[in-house]
Write a protein that holds these residues in place. Structure first.
Motif, mmCIF file in Angstrom:
data_model
loop_
_atom_site.group_PDB
_atom_site.id
_atom_site.type_symbol
_atom_site.label_atom_id
_atom_site.label_comp_id
_atom_site.label_asym_id
_atom_site.label_seq_id
_atom_site.Cartn_x
_atom_site.Cartn_y
_atom_site.Cartn_z
ATOM 1 N N GLU A 58 93.967 26.337 23.693
ATOM 2 C CA GLU A 58 94.587 27.649 23.508
ATOM 3 C C GLU A 58 95.759 27.916 24.464
ATOM 4 O O GLU A 58 96.781 28.447 24.019
ATOM 5 N N PRO A 59 95.675 27.579 25.761
ATOM 6 C CA PRO A 59 96.849 27.805 26.622
ATOM 7 C C PRO A 59 98.076 27.024 26.161
ATOM 8 O O PRO A 59 99.207 27.506 26.268
ATOM 9 N N LEU A 60 97.852 25.865 25.611
ATOM 10 C CA LEU A 60 98.953 25.062 25.096
ATOM 11 C C LEU A 60 99.522 25.687 23.821
ATOM 12 O O LEU A 60 100.733 25.869 23.692
ATOM 13 N N PHE A 61 98.664 26.044 22.888
ATOM 14 C CA PHE A 61 99.122 26.631 21.632
ATOM 15 C C PHE A 61 99.809 27.979 21.847
ATOM 16 O O PHE A 61 100.675 28.368 21.069
ATOM 17 N N ALA A 62 99.429 28.708 22.896
ATOM 18 C CA ALA A 62 100.054 30.001 23.195
ATOM 19 C C ALA A 62 101.537 29.851 23.522
ATOM 20 O O ALA A 62 102.300 30.817 23.407
ATOM 21 N N LEU A 63 101.965 28.659 23.899
ATOM 22 C CA LEU A 63 103.368 28.406 24.216
ATOM 23 C C LEU A 63 104.196 28.070 22.971
ATOM 24 O O LEU A 63 105.402 27.876 23.073
ATOM 25 N N HIS A 64 103.564 27.964 21.819
ATOM 26 C CA HIS A 64 104.217 27.669 20.540
ATOM 27 C C HIS A 64 105.068 26.393 20.589
ATOM 28 O O HIS A 64 106.262 26.422 20.283
ATOM 29 N N PRO A 65 104.435 25.272 20.943
ATOM 30 C CA PRO A 65 105.207 24.028 21.029
ATOM 31 C C PRO A 65 105.493 23.449 19.638
ATOM 32 O O PRO A 65 104.857 23.826 18.650
ATOM 33 N N GLU A 66 106.442 22.546 19.594
ATOM 34 C CA GLU A 66 106.691 21.775 18.382
ATOM 35 C C GLU A 66 105.928 20.464 18.429
ATOM 36 O O GLU A 66 105.659 19.849 17.407
ATOM 37 N N LEU A 67 105.582 20.048 19.652
ATOM 38 C CA LEU A 67 104.924 18.767 19.884
ATOM 39 C C LEU A 67 104.084 18.875 21.142
ATOM 40 O O LEU A 67 104.500 19.500 22.117
ATOM 41 N N GLY A 68 102.910 18.280 21.125
ATOM 42 C CA GLY A 68 102.095 18.178 22.328
ATOM 43 C C GLY A 68 102.164 16.760 22.873
ATOM 44 O O GLY A 68 102.051 15.796 22.117
ATOM 45 N N VAL A 69 102.400 16.641 24.169
ATOM 46 C CA VAL A 69 102.390 15.343 24.843
ATOM 47 C C VAL A 69 101.222 15.406 25.822
ATOM 48 O O VAL A 69 101.244 16.190 26.763
ATOM 49 N N LEU A 70 100.203 14.594 25.577
ATOM 50 C CA LEU A 70 98.985 14.622 26.380
ATOM 51 C C LEU A 70 98.947 13.419 27.301
ATOM 52 O O LEU A 70 98.837 12.281 26.843
ATOM 53 N N GLY A 71 99.074 13.674 28.595
ATOM 54 C CA GLY A 71 98.927 12.620 29.587
ATOM 55 C C GLY A 71 97.466 12.508 29.965
ATOM 56 O O GLY A 71 96.815 13.505 30.270
ATOM 57 N N GLU A 95 101.248 13.423 20.873
ATOM 58 C CA GLU A 95 101.398 12.065 21.387
ATOM 59 C C GLU A 95 100.484 11.935 22.594
ATOM 60 O O GLU A 95 100.479 12.804 23.469
ATOM 61 N N VAL A 96 99.718 10.874 22.642
ATOM 62 C CA VAL A 96 98.776 10.631 23.733
ATOM 63 C C VAL A 96 99.263 9.409 24.499
ATOM 64 O O VAL A 96 99.526 8.364 23.905
ATOM 65 N N MET A 97 99.379 9.543 25.821
ATOM 66 C CA MET A 97 99.905 8.449 26.645
ATOM 67 C C MET A 97 99.456 8.596 28.087
ATOM 68 O O MET A 97 98.799 9.573 28.431
ATOM 69 N N THR A 98 99.774 7.616 28.904
ATOM 70 C CA THR A 98 99.450 7.705 30.327
ATOM 71 C C THR A 98 100.255 8.834 30.957
ATOM 72 O O THR A 98 101.257 9.297 30.398
ATOM 73 N N ASN A 99 99.833 9.267 32.141
ATOM 74 C CA ASN A 99 100.550 10.350 32.815
ATOM 75 C C ASN A 99 102.007 10.004 33.096
ATOM 76 O O ASN A 99 102.890 10.831 32.903
ATOM 77 N N SER A 100 102.253 8.790 33.569
ATOM 78 C CA SER A 100 103.634 8.435 33.896
ATOM 79 C C SER A 100 104.502 8.410 32.634
ATOM 80 O O SER A 100 105.644 8.885 32.648
ATOM 81 N N ALA A 101 103.998 7.889 31.541
ATOM 82 C CA ALA A 101 104.741 7.888 30.279
ATOM 83 C C ALA A 101 104.930 9.316 29.766
ATOM 84 O O ALA A 101 106.002 9.664 29.244
ATOM 85 N N ALA A 102 103.914 10.161 29.907
ATOM 86 C CA ALA A 102 104.016 11.558 29.468
ATOM 87 C C ALA A 102 105.078 12.299 30.271
ATOM 88 O O ALA A 102 105.842 13.091 29.717
ATOM 89 N N ALA A 103 105.152 12.044 31.563
ATOM 90 C CA ALA A 103 106.163 12.698 32.404
ATOM 91 C C ALA A 103 107.565 12.290 31.962
ATOM 92 O O ALA A 103 108.462 13.131 31.852
ATOM 93 N N ARG A 104 107.763 11.012 31.709
ATOM 94 C CA ARG A 104 109.081 10.541 31.252
ATOM 95 C C ARG A 104 109.430 11.147 29.893
ATOM 96 O O ARG A 104 110.556 11.613 29.676
ATOM 97 N N THR A 105 108.463 11.174 28.988
ATOM 98 C CA THR A 105 108.699 11.723 27.655
ATOM 99 C C THR A 105 109.013 13.209 27.731
ATOM 100 O O THR A 105 109.948 13.693 27.085
ATOM 101 N N TYR A 106 108.246 13.947 28.535
ATOM 102 C CA TYR A 106 108.507 15.369 28.709
ATOM 103 C C TYR A 106 109.926 15.591 29.228
ATOM 104 O O TYR A 106 110.663 16.457 28.717
ATOM 105 N N SER A 107 110.321 14.831 30.208
ATOM 106 C CA SER A 107 111.653 15.015 30.799
ATOM 107 C C SER A 107 112.755 14.780 29.772
ATOM 108 O O SER A 107 113.738 15.524 29.720
ATOM 109 N N VAL A 108 112.600 13.766 28.938
ATOM 110 C CA VAL A 108 113.594 13.499 27.901
ATOM 111 C C VAL A 108 113.621 14.634 26.882
ATOM 112 O O VAL A 108 114.682 15.172 26.547
ATOM 113 N N LEU A 109 112.455 15.040 26.405
ATOM 114 C CA LEU A 109 112.393 16.093 25.393
ATOM 115 C C LEU A 109 112.884 17.426 25.928
ATOM 116 O O LEU A 109 113.639 18.144 25.257
ATOM 117 N N ALA A 110 112.480 17.788 27.133
ATOM 118 C CA ALA A 110 112.925 19.065 27.723
ATOM 119 C C ALA A 110 114.433 19.035 27.954
ATOM 120 O O ALA A 110 115.116 20.050 27.730
#
Length: 113
Positions: A58-71, A95-110
């Protein structure tokens, strides 16, 4: 040579992450969290992706994302099918990935908005 830290034009950015912690802006976060360019939800009560429940999303969905990246730590751990279904029924990708991959993906998408 002088090096300068260029901060992104959004509020919350990840400078790195591993299986133990993440560097969010200028601080180290040791517990699970939800991050978006304009929001940070600290102390997200998730310890194990394999035991993730729909109500914990619910905290994630409250932000109305287009994509969830789960580290999921140092190794990729997929959540239960009900979690994947919770995203898909809302028309969201996950997308489910390791924390380091999730951080890189988040940075690119943001960075791309």
């Amino acid at each position: 040579m002088q090096l300068n830290l260029e901060r992104p034009d959004y509020t919350w950015y990840l400078r790195g992450a591993d299986g133990d912690h993440a560097l969010v802006n200028e601080r180290i976060v040791h517990s699970s969290f939800v991050i978006a360019p304009d929001a940070l939800v600290e102390d997200w009560p998730v310890i194990d992706a394999a035991a993730l429940t729909a109500s914990q999303l619910e905290p994630l969905f409250a932000l109305h994302p287009e994509l969830g990246v789960l580290g999921t730590g140092t190794t990729q751990v997929f959540p239960p099918p009900v979690i994947l279904a919770a995203f898909l029924t809302r028309g969201l990708g996950i997308e489910v990935m390791t924390n380091s991959a999730a951080a890189r993906t988040y940075s690119v998408l943001a960075g791309e908005g």
